[in-house]
Design a protein around this motif. Structure first.
Motif, PDB file in Angstrom:
ATOM      1  N   LEU A  62      44.463  60.825  43.582  1.00 20.55           N
ATOM      2  CA  LEU A  62      43.689  60.337  44.792  1.00 20.55           C
ATOM      3  C   LEU A  62      44.007  60.986  46.097  1.00 20.55           C
ATOM      4  CD1 LEU A  62      44.278  56.412  44.343  1.00 20.55           C
ATOM      5  CD2 LEU A  62      42.334  57.514  44.345  1.00 20.55           C
ATOM      6  N   LYS A  63      45.350  61.391  46.194  1.00 13.56           N
ATOM      7  CA  LYS A  63      45.484  62.225  47.396  1.00 13.56           C
ATOM      8  C   LYS A  63      44.971  63.774  47.329  1.00 13.56           C
ATOM      9  CE  LYS A  63      50.098  63.687  49.857  1.00 13.56           C
ATOM     10  NZ  LYS A  63      51.486  64.065  49.805  1.00 13.56           N
ATOM     11  N   ARG A  64      44.970  64.255  46.034  1.00 15.25           N
ATOM     12  CA  ARG A  64      44.101  65.622  46.116  1.00 15.25           C
ATOM     13  C   ARG A  64      42.850  65.604  46.565  1.00 15.25           C
ATOM     14  NH1 ARG A  64      48.154  67.863  41.395  1.00 15.25           N
ATOM     15  NH2 ARG A  64      50.098  68.495  42.884  1.00 15.25           N
ATOM     16  N   HIS A  65      42.387  64.198  46.096  1.00 16.92           N
ATOM     17  CA  HIS A  65      40.917  64.262  46.339  1.00 16.92           C
ATOM     18  C   HIS A  65      40.376  63.638  47.811  1.00 16.92           C
ATOM     19  CE1 HIS A  65      40.808  65.193  42.189  1.00 16.92           C
ATOM     20  NE2 HIS A  65      39.680  65.563  42.179  1.00 16.92           N
ATOM     21  N   GLY A  66      41.478  63.437  48.571  1.00 19.76           N
ATOM     22  CA  GLY A  66      41.315  62.857  50.053  1.00 19.76           C
ATOM     23  C   GLY A  66      41.139  61.437  49.946  1.00 19.76           C
ATOM     24  N   ARG A  67      41.571  60.458  48.762  1.00 22.76           N
ATOM     25  CA  ARG A  67      41.190  59.176  48.791  1.00 22.76           C
ATOM     26  C   ARG A  67      42.416  58.633  48.796  1.00 22.76           C
ATOM     27  NH1 ARG A  67      36.889  59.967  43.741  1.00 22.76           N
ATOM     28  NH2 ARG A  67      37.532  57.458  43.552  1.00 22.76           N
ATOM     29  N   LEU A  68      43.609  58.859  49.275  1.00 21.12           N
ATOM     30  CA  LEU A  68      44.699  58.320  49.333  1.00 21.12           C
ATOM     31  C   LEU A  68      45.060  58.365  50.879  1.00 21.12           C
ATOM     32  CD1 LEU A  68      47.293  56.618  48.316  1.00 21.12           C
ATOM     33  CD2 LEU A  68      48.503  58.895  48.087  1.00 21.12           C
ATOM     34  N   VAL A  70      53.680  43.690  47.433  1.00 25.64           N
ATOM     35  CA  VAL A  70      53.007  43.400  45.967  1.00 25.64           C
ATOM     36  C   VAL A  70      53.390  44.243  44.999  1.00 25.64           C
ATOM     37  CG1 VAL A  70      50.748  43.253  45.247  1.00 25.64           C
ATOM     38  CG2 VAL A  70      51.174  42.323  47.473  1.00 25.64           C
ATOM     39  N   LEU A  71      53.778  43.854  43.769  1.00 24.83           N
ATOM     40  CA  LEU A  71      54.163  44.258  42.699  1.00 24.83           C
ATOM     41  C   LEU A  71      52.923  44.154  41.625  1.00 24.83           C
ATOM     42  CD1 LEU A  71      56.137  46.099  40.986  1.00 24.83           C
ATOM     43  CD2 LEU A  71      57.336  43.778  40.392  1.00 24.83           C
ATOM     44  N   GLN A  72      52.694  45.642  41.191  1.00 23.05           N
ATOM     45  CA  GLN A  72      51.503  45.512  40.168  1.00 23.05           C
ATOM     46  C   GLN A  72      51.833  46.680  39.187  1.00 23.05           C
ATOM     47  OE1 GLN A  72      48.218  44.547  40.498  1.00 23.05           O
ATOM     48  NE2 GLN A  72      48.214  45.251  38.333  1.00 23.05           N
ATOM     49  N   ASP A  73      51.835  46.062  37.844  1.00 24.45           N
ATOM     50  CA  ASP A  73      51.570  47.034  36.686  1.00 24.45           C
ATOM     51  C   ASP A  73      50.377  47.883  36.820  1.00 24.45           C
ATOM     52  OD1 ASP A  73      51.149  48.041  34.380  1.00 24.45           O
ATOM     53  OD2 ASP A  73      52.455  46.516  33.224  1.00 24.45           O
ATOM     54  N   MET A  74      50.355  49.038  37.073  1.00 25.79           N
ATOM     55  CA  MET A  74      49.078  49.831  37.301  1.00 25.79           C
ATOM     56  C   MET A  74      48.252  49.799  35.964  1.00 25.79           C
ATOM     57  SD  MET A  74      48.516  53.715  38.469  1.00 25.79           S
ATOM     58  CE  MET A  74      48.765  54.399  36.821  1.00 25.79           C
ATOM     59  N   MET A  75      48.840  49.646  34.745  1.00 22.40           N
ATOM     60  CA  MET A  75      47.977  49.713  33.668  1.00 22.40           C
ATOM     61  C   MET A  75      47.234  48.508  33.489  1.00 22.40           C
ATOM     62  SD  MET A  75      47.858  52.718  32.384  1.00 22.40           S
ATOM     63  CE  MET A  75      48.944  54.211  32.706  1.00 22.40           C
ATOM     64  N   LEU A  76      47.470  47.487  34.046  1.00 21.14           N
ATOM     65  CA  LEU A  76      46.696  46.023  33.908  1.00 21.14           C
ATOM     66  C   LEU A  76      45.250  46.270  34.889  1.00 21.14           C
ATOM     67  CD1 LEU A  76      49.468  43.469  34.351  1.00 21.14           C
ATOM     68  CD2 LEU A  76      47.874  43.966  32.607  1.00 21.14           C
ATOM     69  N   LEU A  77      45.523  47.204  35.936  1.00 23.63           N
ATOM     70  CA  LEU A  77      44.284  47.392  36.514  1.00 23.63           C
ATOM     71  C   LEU A  77      43.054  47.863  35.567  1.00 23.63           C
ATOM     72  CD1 LEU A  77      45.502  49.284  39.814  1.00 23.63           C
ATOM     73  CD2 LEU A  77      44.898  47.096  39.512  1.00 23.63           C
ATOM     74  N   ALA A  78      43.359  48.484  34.457  1.00 22.08           N
ATOM     75  CA  ALA A  78      42.516  48.886  33.529  1.00 22.08           C
ATOM     76  C   ALA A  78      42.066  48.034  32.616  1.00 22.08           C
ATOM     77  CB  ALA A  78      43.015  50.383  32.750  1.00 22.08           C
ATOM     78  N   LEU A 134      42.758  51.817  41.326  1.00 25.01           N
ATOM     79  CA  LEU A 134      43.716  51.606  42.378  1.00 25.01           C
ATOM     80  C   LEU A 134      43.105  51.853  43.660  1.00 25.01           C
ATOM     81  CD1 LEU A 134      46.879  51.778  42.842  1.00 25.01           C
ATOM     82  CD2 LEU A 134      46.936  54.189  42.281  1.00 25.01           C
ATOM     83  N   GLU A 135      42.498  52.802  43.846  1.00 29.17           N
ATOM     84  CA  GLU A 135      41.835  53.011  45.304  1.00 29.17           C
ATOM     85  C   GLU A 135      41.174  51.701  45.702  1.00 29.17           C
ATOM     86  OE1 GLU A 135      38.736  56.036  47.302  1.00 29.17           O
ATOM     87  OE2 GLU A 135      38.571  55.570  45.263  1.00 29.17           O
ATOM     88  N   ARG A 136      40.570  50.987  44.989  1.00 34.61           N
ATOM     89  CA  ARG A 136      39.931  49.652  45.299  1.00 34.61           C
ATOM     90  C   ARG A 136      40.943  48.638  45.719  1.00 34.61           C
ATOM     91  NH1 ARG A 136      35.933  51.452  41.616  1.00 34.61           N
ATOM     92  NH2 ARG A 136      37.186  50.322  39.788  1.00 34.61           N
ATOM     93  N   LEU A 137      41.946  48.694  45.063  1.00 33.58           N
ATOM     94  CA  LEU A 137      43.328  47.793  45.371  1.00 33.58           C
ATOM     95  C   LEU A 137      43.889  48.241  46.534  1.00 33.58           C
ATOM     96  CD1 LEU A 137      45.527  45.587  44.430  1.00 33.58           C
ATOM     97  CD2 LEU A 137      46.657  47.294  43.168  1.00 33.58           C
ATOM     98  N   LEU A 138      44.038  49.444  46.827  1.00 39.77           N
ATOM     99  CA  LEU A 138      44.620  49.760  48.168  1.00 39.77           C
ATOM    100  C   LEU A 138      43.696  49.464  49.130  1.00 39.77           C
ATOM    101  CD1 LEU A 138      45.742  53.325  46.907  1.00 39.77           C
ATOM    102  CD2 LEU A 138      47.325  51.445  47.517  1.00 39.77           C
ATOM    103  N   ALA A 139      42.331  49.569  48.991  1.00 40.24           N
ATOM    104  CA  ALA A 139      41.490  49.267  50.137  1.00 40.24           C
ATOM    105  C   ALA A 139      41.519  47.686  50.438  1.00 40.24           C
ATOM    106  CB  ALA A 139      40.140  49.519  49.755  1.00 40.24           C
TER     107      ALA A 139
END
Length: 376
Positions: free
Chosen positions: A120-126, A33-41, A94-99
């Motif tokens: 996300l990785k540094r906060h234990g969420r990736l 799946v290809l996603q423009d990350m800024m479109l999430l906002a 992004l976290e919700r998309l990954l889930a």
């Protein structure tokens, strides 16, 4: 396996690399799946980010150069930059998309996305591996504050630069920049020209300015048209710069010297396969695509910063010719078209330094990384 590919529309190069990875993942039987990350906002944020970049590059290149230099001085592996915190604002979405997607791994072809993944990785969420792709022949500012599991970089000679900025050597994979397989597939030049609506027996000087039509393209086109011999023509890919296309069409109406202006197109591989030489700004993706196609390259105006480094790499390795002034740029192209020894020497250098297999090697490394993580 199922993968998420993240990009950001600050120029078309990042998206082209992302599509190349998606193409190869699909070819090897995976889902992507290809996603423009800024479109999430939201679309307004994506337009603001992309439009701000394009506007600065087109209308204030000196400001862009100053910002790039400031970033180089600010960038450090020991502290977090405003770029990091700005991109962290998208982390929740992004976290919700990954889930929702239940992805096995993430690939990013843009620094901004890598910054968000790092937060996300540094906060234990990736909870899945992430692989980043560098799309310029230099370590741009702020890569070193990211924390991806692997980094695909354009060339082995850049390993020391990336490691010197703080990225662990063990994470660096010098595979090259991934480009679509269309650029390495055998293609008859005359047939490629016919597919593009050009005379099959013509000799084509291809002029590109990136997706935004950057540089002195009108002036270069005029000079090339003056230098063309019978049976030669200039084709200008104007990207999304509609004003540039209209201006060229006004300056070179039908019936005059053979000049064709083309808007945004997905047929870049065909145009490259059909040309004798390409004039382009030294963007990492377009330059790599042309080198994979083994087309003689003349580098023209560069966006100050990373493209300055791209130009130095290509010219320094004999992968392109470059000149600052328009008459010399025209002369470089004429030499490459009319002197086969010069053109062949450049093609040999391109074959030595630019691999067409970057996408397939990236996918193999990504699958291995994700498989090993699952086994732990």
């Amino acid at each position: 396996m199922n993968f998420l590919i993240l990009s950001c529309s600050t120029g078309e190069g990042h998206n082209a690399a992302a599509r190349a990875v998606q193409e190869e993942l699909t070819r090897q039987g995976h889902e992507a799946v290809l996603q423009d990350m800024m479109l999430l906002a939201g679309p307004h944020v994506a337009r603001a980010v992309g439009g701000g970049y394009v506007g600065t590059v087109q209308h204030a290149p000196r400001l862009f150069s100053a910002l790039y230099d400031a970033g180089s001085h600010l960038s450090s592996a020991r502290r977090r930059s405003p770029v990091y915190y700005a991109n962290a604002l998208v982390a929740g979405r992004l976290e919700r998309l990954l889930a929702r997607g239940r992805f096995d791994g993430v690939v990013t072809t843009h620094l901004f996305c890598a910054e968000t993944l790092t937060w996300l990785k540094r906060h234990g969420r990736l909870h899945v591996p992430c692989l980043a792709v560098a799309t310029d022949y230099t370590c741009i500012p702020f890569w070193e504050e990211t924390d991806c599991d692997r980094y695909v970089i354009p060339h082995p000679e850049l390993t020391d630069e990336f490691a010197g900025r703080g990225i662990p050597r063990s994470r660096l994979l010098a595979f090259g920049i991934p480009v679509s397989a269309r650029f390495s597939q055998p293609m008859d030049p005359a047939a490629a020209r016919a597919r593009c609506g050009l005379p099959p027996d013509s000799r084509v000087y291809l002029v590109m300015g990136g997706s935004m039509g950057f540089g002195q393209i009108r002036q270069l086109t005029d000079r090339l048209a003056e230098a063309c011999l019978p049976g030669e023509q200039v084709v200008v890919l104007c990207g999304r710069n509609d004003k540039l296309k209209a201006a060229i069409e006004r300056r070179h109406p039908a019936g005059g010297p053979a000049v064709t202006a083309v808007g945004y197109t997905r047929r870049v591989a065909d145009y490259m396969a059909g040309c004798a030489v390409i004039y382009t700004k030294p963007g990492g993706l377009t330059s790599t695509e042309a080198a994979v196609r083994r087309i003689p390259i003349v580098h023209t105006s560069c966006i100050p910063g990373c493209e300055t480094r791209n130009l130095a790499f290509f010219a320094g390795h004999g992968l392109s010719m470059a000149a600052r002034k328009l008459p010399e740029q025209v002369s470089c192209g004429l030499q490459l078209v009319r002197d086969e020894l010069s053109a062949e020497a450049m093609r040999r250098a391109q074959a030595e330094h630019i691999s067409p297999c970057a996408a397939s090697r990236l996918v193999e490394a990504l699958v291995q990384l994700c498989s090993s993580r699952k086994e732990v």
